[in-house]
Every structure is written in C-alpha cells, then in structure tokens.
Design a protein around this motif. Structure first.
Motif: not given
Length: 243
Positions: A1, A91, A93, A100, A102, A104, A110, A126
């Motif tokens: 990340m 990244c 999001l 969340t 994410e 990256c 995800w 985040l």
C-alpha cells in the motif's frame, strides 16, 4: 500500500494568519462571505458529484486523485497517483459506509477492511466513513472568509488535528496525516452561477516554509453516480486490526 504519512508534526505553522482589512458589507440579497462559503460546502455534503485533485505531496512529489462521491449513500470511489520518490505509485480506493476496498497492486484483487475494527490512527484506516471527502471537516474548521469578487472567496481554516488522524487536506480525497494540532490552512474557493462549489485550493506551509498546495475541482453536482463493491475481494488479515 502507499505510505500515507508525511513529515508529521514538523508541518504545523505556529501562528495564526494576520487579520485582513475589512471588506464592504454585502448587499441585502448577497450572503455574507462565511455564510456563502458554508452554504456551498453544505450542498456538497448532501449531493453526488465527481472531482479531481491536483497538487503537491511531500518532498517535492506530486499528488493527483480523481473519483466520484455519493454523500447521501456514504460512498466514494477514487484513484490516487503519487509521482516521484519512494512513495510513487497508484492506489484505488472504494468507500461504502464503514467498509473500504483498496487496490494498490494493479491486479483485480481488492483488500477489504472493516473501519469499525480499526483505530483512526491505523495505516489501514484510509477514510473517515462519516466524512470520506473531508468537506464537513473543512466546514467545521473555517476561521474566516472574504469575498474577492462574484463567486470567489478566500480565507483561513484551523483544524485541530489529533495525532495520526487523516485531515481534510486535500478536500475531496483526504490523504495527509499530521502528528500535532493547530494547523492553519489558507483556502480559495470559487462557485459557479448556481452557487455550487467549482474549485477549492488549499495551501499550508511546512516547517521549511515550503507551501504545499492542492486544488480540487468539482463537477456534475447532483448527477447520478454508480459506486459498487468490487467483485474479487480478500479480507484484511486479523492481525492488522486494532480491536
């Protein structure tokens, strides 16, 4: 990340901005500057919209984000790009309520995090689920507003920052963290013919007197957006949760 923390507590100006000269009183049909700014921001907190953010990151790096926001549904989708330096990367999001997602890695996979199980100081926290775009926090932090002309305002905001928490900077896609409070930020805000926010530019000075500036542009306010949960999701490891 991507690493979210910057220079931390050294980035906090010590003194408030100097007061500005008084401006002419508004006409009977024109809202006072502070009321006009807050009214425009308030509409963002109850609307859908698209946005882009461009500007500075730490150590001469550049920051770019783009996405869509659905305030009534508590949803946000953004792509963040940091260019230059060790933190360079992209990244994605997605925020849906207290969750969340994410990505990256650039793959189709995800990582899901339950924000209710994370402390706000966690590197995996985040977004603020109650204010993922940071607009409400900017409203609460407003200290002054001055009208520069039709649909254009400037002023200062002071955010009382708790150690390690995400701030509202940059508005739209908050990403910076600071270790100490009392952060003075200057802003310039423009509105369109309807009084909706068009742009917000924020600037704060670092300990080295280097201005960190970002500009957020808003568009398609009130138009439908579609933000959905990704199809391929893995869970954040239990050991990474704080509680």
């Amino acid at each position: 990340m991507l690493l979210l923390t910057g220079c931390g507590g050294q980035e906090v100006p010590a003194a408030a901005p100097a007061s500005s000269p008084a401006v002419a009183a508004p006409s009977p049909t024109e809202l006072p500057p502070t009321d006009a700014v807050k009214a425009a921001l308030q509409r963002l907190t109850t609307s859908t919209y698209s946005y882009t953010v461009t500007g500075d990151y730490w150590y001469g790096q550049k920051y770019h984000a783009s996405g869509t926001h659905d305030s009534p549904a508590g949803k946000d989708s953004r792509t963040v790009v940091i260019s230059g330096g060790e933190e360079a990367g992209t990244c994605k999001l997605i925020v849906i309520g207290d969750d969340t997602y994410e990505n990256c890695t650039g793959s189709g996979r995800w990582v899901h995090a339950d924000l209710t199980r994370l402390k706000p100081t966690s590197d995996y926290y985040l977004a603020d689920p109650k204010d993922s775009g940071g607009v409400a926090r900017l409203m609460a932090a407003l200290h002054s507003a001055r009208r520069l002309g039709p649909g254009k305002y400037e002023g200062e905001a002071r955010l009382e920052v708790t150690a390690g928490l995400l701030t509202y900077v940059p508005v739209g896609a908050p990403y910076f963290r600071f270790e100490r409070g009392g952060l003075w930020v200057s802003y310039t805000l423009t509105t369109d013919a309807r009084g909706d926010v068009a742009t917000i530019r924020t600037v704060f000075d670092t300990a080295k007197n280097t201005g960190v500036s970002t500009t957020t542009s808003f568009r398609n306010i009130g138009k439908p957006v579609q933000i959905t949960k990704p199809a391929r999701v893995t869970e954040l490891r239990r050991s990474l949760y704080d509680k």
